[in-house]
Structure formats: structure tokens, C-alpha cells
Design a protein around this motif. Structure first.
Motif, PDB file in Angstrom:
ATOM      1  N   VAL A 191      -0.794  -8.029   3.061  1.00  0.00           N
ATOM      2  CA  VAL A 191      -0.921  -6.602   2.773  1.00  0.00           C
ATOM      3  C   VAL A 191      -0.031  -5.825   3.735  1.00  0.00           C
ATOM      4  O   VAL A 191      -0.136  -5.993   4.952  1.00  0.00           O
ATOM      5  N   GLU A 192       0.845  -4.984   3.205  1.00  0.00           N
ATOM      6  CA  GLU A 192       1.721  -4.218   4.083  1.00  0.00           C
ATOM      7  C   GLU A 192       1.443  -2.726   4.004  1.00  0.00           C
ATOM      8  O   GLU A 192       1.045  -2.215   2.960  1.00  0.00           O
ATOM      9  N   GLY A 193       1.610  -2.045   5.158  1.00  0.00           N
ATOM     10  CA  GLY A 193       1.375  -0.607   5.193  1.00  0.00           C
ATOM     11  C   GLY A 193       1.541  -0.045   6.588  1.00  0.00           C
ATOM     12  O   GLY A 193       2.448  -0.444   7.332  1.00  0.00           O
ATOM     13  N   ARG A 194       0.660   0.895   6.937  1.00  0.00           N
ATOM     14  CA  ARG A 194       0.716   1.538   8.255  1.00  0.00           C
ATOM     15  C   ARG A 194      -0.601   1.345   9.022  1.00  0.00           C
ATOM     16  O   ARG A 194      -0.619   1.366  10.239  1.00  0.00           O
ATOM     17  N   ASP A 195      -1.710   1.201   8.282  1.00  0.00           N
ATOM     18  CA  ASP A 195      -3.051   1.190   8.891  1.00  0.00           C
ATOM     19  C   ASP A 195      -3.853  -0.016   8.420  1.00  0.00           C
ATOM     20  O   ASP A 195      -5.077   0.014   8.424  1.00  0.00           O
ATOM     21  N   ILE A 196      -3.181  -1.075   8.011  1.00  0.00           N
ATOM     22  CA  ILE A 196      -3.914  -2.203   7.415  1.00  0.00           C
ATOM     23  C   ILE A 196      -4.693  -2.962   8.484  1.00  0.00           C
ATOM     24  O   ILE A 196      -5.884  -3.239   8.306  1.00  0.00           O
ATOM     25  N   GLY A 197      -4.039  -3.261   9.614  1.00  0.00           N
ATOM     26  CA  GLY A 197      -4.733  -3.983  10.685  1.00  0.00           C
ATOM     27  C   GLY A 197      -5.748  -3.120  11.423  1.00  0.00           C
ATOM     28  O   GLY A 197      -6.725  -3.619  11.968  1.00  0.00           O
ATOM     29  N   SER A 233       1.461  10.761  14.073  1.00  0.00           N
ATOM     30  CA  SER A 233       0.733  11.854  14.716  1.00  0.00           C
ATOM     31  C   SER A 233      -0.382  12.421  13.840  1.00  0.00           C
ATOM     32  O   SER A 233      -1.098  13.313  14.278  1.00  0.00           O
ATOM     33  N   ARG A 234      -0.547  11.913  12.606  1.00  0.00           N
ATOM     34  CA  ARG A 234      -1.636  12.446  11.783  1.00  0.00           C
ATOM     35  C   ARG A 234      -2.989  12.038  12.374  1.00  0.00           C
ATOM     36  O   ARG A 234      -3.099  10.994  13.041  1.00  0.00           O
ATOM     37  N   ALA A 235      -4.020  12.861  12.074  1.00  0.00           N
ATOM     38  CA  ALA A 235      -5.344  12.626  12.658  1.00  0.00           C
ATOM     39  C   ALA A 235      -6.015  11.403  12.028  1.00  0.00           C
ATOM     40  O   ALA A 235      -6.677  10.619  12.699  1.00  0.00           O
ATOM     41  N   ILE A 267       9.126   5.990  -7.676  1.00  0.00           N
ATOM     42  CA  ILE A 267       8.499   6.071  -6.348  1.00  0.00           C
ATOM     43  C   ILE A 267       9.487   5.832  -5.209  1.00  0.00           C
ATOM     44  O   ILE A 267       9.203   6.173  -4.071  1.00  0.00           O
ATOM     45  N   ARG A 268      10.663   5.261  -5.514  1.00  0.00           N
ATOM     46  CA  ARG A 268      11.663   5.011  -4.465  1.00  0.00           C
ATOM     47  C   ARG A 268      12.632   6.175  -4.306  1.00  0.00           C
ATOM     48  O   ARG A 268      13.501   6.152  -3.435  1.00  0.00           O
ATOM     49  N   GLY A 269      12.527   7.187  -5.155  1.00  0.00           N
ATOM     50  CA  GLY A 269      13.463   8.316  -5.128  1.00  0.00           C
ATOM     51  C   GLY A 269      13.246   9.241  -3.942  1.00  0.00           C
ATOM     52  O   GLY A 269      12.202   9.221  -3.279  1.00  0.00           O
ATOM     53  N   THR A 311       0.823  -1.214   0.000  1.00  0.00           N
ATOM     54  CA  THR A 311       0.000   0.000   0.000  1.00  0.00           C
ATOM     55  C   THR A 311       0.862   1.271   0.000  1.00  0.00           C
ATOM     56  O   THR A 311       0.430   2.301  -0.489  1.00  0.00           O
ATOM     57  N   GLY A 312       2.084   1.157   0.540  1.00  0.00           N
ATOM     58  CA  GLY A 312       3.001   2.306   0.494  1.00  0.00           C
ATOM     59  C   GLY A 312       3.285   2.716  -0.951  1.00  0.00           C
ATOM     60  O   GLY A 312       3.389   3.904  -1.271  1.00  0.00           O
ATOM     61  N   ALA A 313       3.385   1.721  -1.841  1.00  0.00           N
ATOM     62  CA  ALA A 313       3.626   2.014  -3.264  1.00  0.00           C
ATOM     63  C   ALA A 313       2.472   2.832  -3.836  1.00  0.00           C
ATOM     64  O   ALA A 313       2.675   3.681  -4.719  1.00  0.00           O
ATOM     65  N   MET A 314       1.251   2.602  -3.328  1.00  0.00           N
ATOM     66  CA  MET A 314       0.095   3.357  -3.829  1.00  0.00           C
ATOM     67  C   MET A 314       0.181   4.820  -3.375  1.00  0.00           C
ATOM     68  O   MET A 314      -0.081   5.735  -4.159  1.00  0.00           O
ATOM     69  N   TYR A 315       0.547   5.051  -2.096  1.00  0.00           N
ATOM     70  CA  TYR A 315       0.695   6.442  -1.619  1.00  0.00           C
ATOM     71  C   TYR A 315       1.867   7.124  -2.327  1.00  0.00           C
ATOM     72  O   TYR A 315       1.814   8.314  -2.633  1.00  0.00           O
ATOM     73  N   ARG A 316       2.903   6.357  -2.621  1.00  0.00           N
ATOM     74  CA  ARG A 316       4.041   6.921  -3.351  1.00  0.00           C
ATOM     75  C   ARG A 316       3.634   7.272  -4.788  1.00  0.00           C
ATOM     76  O   ARG A 316       4.029   8.311  -5.325  1.00  0.00           O
ATOM     77  N   ALA A 317       2.845   6.425  -5.422  1.00  0.00           N
ATOM     78  CA  ALA A 317       2.378   6.706  -6.788  1.00  0.00           C
ATOM     79  C   ALA A 317       1.494   7.958  -6.799  1.00  0.00           C
ATOM     80  O   ALA A 317       1.615   8.816  -7.689  1.00  0.00           O
ATOM     81  N   ALA A 342       7.988  13.812   0.132  1.00  0.00           N
ATOM     82  CA  ALA A 342       6.637  14.385   0.048  1.00  0.00           C
ATOM     83  C   ALA A 342       5.513  13.410   0.435  1.00  0.00           C
ATOM     84  O   ALA A 342       4.383  13.833   0.681  1.00  0.00           O
ATOM     85  N   VAL A 343       5.823  12.113   0.500  1.00  0.00           N
ATOM     86  CA  VAL A 343       4.742  11.111   0.616  1.00  0.00           C
ATOM     87  C   VAL A 343       3.943  11.193   1.921  1.00  0.00           C
ATOM     88  O   VAL A 343       2.731  10.970   1.918  1.00  0.00           O
ATOM     89  N   SER A 344       4.580  11.542   3.033  1.00  0.00           N
ATOM     90  CA  SER A 344       3.830  11.573   4.297  1.00  0.00           C
ATOM     91  C   SER A 344       2.772  12.672   4.276  1.00  0.00           C
ATOM     92  O   SER A 344       1.674  12.486   4.823  1.00  0.00           O
ATOM     93  N   ALA A 345       3.077  13.803   3.650  1.00  0.00           N
ATOM     94  CA  ALA A 345       2.096  14.898   3.560  1.00  0.00           C
ATOM     95  C   ALA A 345       0.917  14.469   2.686  1.00  0.00           C
ATOM     96  O   ALA A 345      -0.250  14.676   3.045  1.00  0.00           O
ATOM     97  N   VAL A 385      -7.513  11.393   0.080  1.00  0.00           N
ATOM     98  CA  VAL A 385      -6.556  10.496  -0.591  1.00  0.00           C
ATOM     99  C   VAL A 385      -6.638   9.115   0.050  1.00  0.00           C
ATOM    100  O   VAL A 385      -6.696   8.089  -0.623  1.00  0.00           O
ATOM    101  N   ARG A 386      -6.694   9.091   1.379  1.00  0.00           N
ATOM    102  CA  ARG A 386      -6.764   7.812   2.087  1.00  0.00           C
ATOM    103  C   ARG A 386      -8.048   7.066   1.734  1.00  0.00           C
ATOM    104  O   ARG A 386      -8.023   5.870   1.464  1.00  0.00           O
ATOM    105  N   ARG A 387      -9.175   7.768   1.722  1.00  0.00           N
ATOM    106  CA  ARG A 387     -10.446   7.102   1.392  1.00  0.00           C
ATOM    107  C   ARG A 387     -10.370   6.441   0.017  1.00  0.00           C
ATOM    108  O   ARG A 387     -10.768   5.296  -0.169  1.00  0.00           O
TER     109      ARG A 387
END
Ligand code: C5P
Length: 222
Positions: A127-133, A185-187, A89-91, A34-40, A97-100, A107-109
Motif C-alpha cells: 500500500v503506498e501513500g503518505r499516512d499508511i504506516g 504541515s496539515r493537521a 487524475i494525473r493531469g 491511495t494517492g489515486a483515491m485522493y486524486r479521484a 488541487a489534490v493536497s487541499a 474526506v480522509r476518514r
């Protein structure tokens, strides 16, 4: 074979991607990064010349972008509007910029909807990411939260990038800290372990040991 959903969340530099890919291959499961999707999505934002901190403009650009990722563990397919961005996407520019971009709720929805559709199409998936579980697949059979000591994560990321210079390693450590703070720390959907996740600390383990543990937890969860 294994039939179920394995979620793998955690901060950057834990070796999550390489563990997730190897575990998916061993389980005969599909794999979703899923990180690749946010990077894309971030590539689309940068190419549109939009400020990544301008949430409204970011949401508009991403809503109009066609983001595609593959779900095979052995090939990396990432496209934005039909263009292959797997290398870009790995650059550093995207990483900065990806965290912003990923903190923008719209974007998340959009990407979470897409992630759920991709998962539904598979009998077995890692599935790997930050909020999958916590958010994407709260009903998953097997939830894993992968951590490692900050120094270990910086060393690992440096090795991956072929960096040996001490000052450069310190800069990598600072960037990991910056991203983790931003992501935690994001909402909307902050990085944190799900209440029912198994925490695996990879500081003292090599990759194969972590993969063994993930595969074992996946089988035990059925
Ligand atoms: O995993 P990777 O380092 O490629 O993720 C890049 C960034 O995408 C993370 O730092 C985070 O900001 C964002 N991300 C997210 N939610 C996910 C996966 C990644 O917010 N599920």
C-alpha cells in the motif's frame, strides 16, 4: 509466498508508485495506490464546481461520490461514479488541487475506511501513500519510508513527463515543494515516517535496486 502488509510512504517524486507496483508483482501481492483515491476524489470536487479550499463543500461532494480503485499491480483502474478517470487524475488540474482536498478530515476518514476494507480482502498487499504506516495500517508488518534529494525528485518527475526545459524543471521542483509542505504541515495525518519505518533513500539508487530492497525488507519482516 509473502503474506503480510507492506506500507510505502514518502513525498512526491521518489519513484514510489513504480517501486510499489514492481514490488507487489514480485511478492505476488495486491497493490493499493491511495494517492489515486485522493486524486479521484479531487476529480469529483472539480466536476462539481466546488472550491477545493472549501472544506465543508468538499466533504459533501466526496461523501456522495463513488470512488473505485483496482488492487492489481498490472492494471490501473480508477473510477468516479462509474467513469474511468485513470488518465485525468494525473493531469495538472488535479495535481494542483489534490493536497487541499486530501487535507479535509471527513474526506480522509471516508477514504481510510475504504482503504482498510480493500486491504482486509487481501492476504498480501503493498500500500503506498503518505499516512499508511502512521494511520491507515499502524500494525503493518513492514513499513518503508521512501525519500530522495529534492533535485533528484524533480529530475525524476520531469523525465516521467518528458520535460527537458530548465525553467519547466524548476517549475516542477517548485510544485513538488509546495505539495510536500502542504502534506507535511496539515493537521490531520501529516506526511512523516512512522516511528518503526525503515527509511530508504533512493537518491543514488536506480529503480530495480529500490525494488530489491523493498522485497528484501518485506521478506525479513515475517
Ligand atoms: O501519491 P500521489 O502523488 O498520487 O498523491 C497525491 C496527493 O494525495 C498527495 O500530494 C497528498 O496530498 C494526497 N495523499 C494523501 N494521503 C495518502 C496518499 C495521497 O494525503 N495516503
Amino acid at each position: 509466498g509473502f503474506r503480510g502488509q507492506v506500507t510505502l510512504d514518502g513525498p512526491s517524486g521518489t519513484g514510489k508508485s513504480s517501486v510499489a507496483r514492481a514490488a507487489a508483482a514480485r511478492l505476488g501481492a495486491a497493490y493499493l495506490d491511495t494517492g489515486a483515491m485522493y486524486r479521484a476524489a479531487t476529480v469529483a470536487v472539480l466536476d462539481a464546481g466546488v472550491d477545493p479550499e472549501d472544506a465543508e463543500a468538499v466533504a459533501a461532494v466526496v461523501a456522495g461520490a463513488r470512488i473505485e480503485v483496482g488492487t492489481a499491480a498490472d492494471v490501473e483502474l480508477v473510477r468516479v461514479d462509474g467513469v474511468d478517470v485513470a488518465v485525468r487524475i494525473r493531469g495538472a488540474e488535479v495535481t494542483r488541487a489534490v493536497s487541499a482536498v486530501s487535507a479535509v478530515p471527513a474526506v480522509r476518514r471516508q477514504l481510510v475506511d475504504q482503504q482498510r476494507a480493500l486491504v482486509e480482502a487481501a492476504d498480501a498487499v503493498v500500500v503506498e501513500g503518505r499516512d499508511i504506516g502512521t494511520v491507515v495500517l499502524p500494525g503493518a508488518t513492514c513499513k518503508i519510508y521512501l525519500t530522495a534529494a529534492p533535485e533528484a525528485r524533480a529530475q525524476r518527475r520531469a523525465a516521467q513527463l518528458g520535460v527537458r526545459d530548465v525553467a519547466e524543471i524548476a517549475a516542477i521542483a517548485a510544485d513538488l515543494r509546495r505539495r510536500d509542505t502542504y502534506d507535511s504541515s496539515r493537521a490531520d495525518s501529516p506526511l512523516r515516517p512512522a516511528a518503526d519505518a525503515v527509511v530508504v533513500d533512493s537518491t543514488a539508487l536506480d529503480r530495480d535496486q529500490v525494488v530489491d530492497r523493498v522485497v528484501e525488507l518485506a521478506h525479513e519482516s515475517l
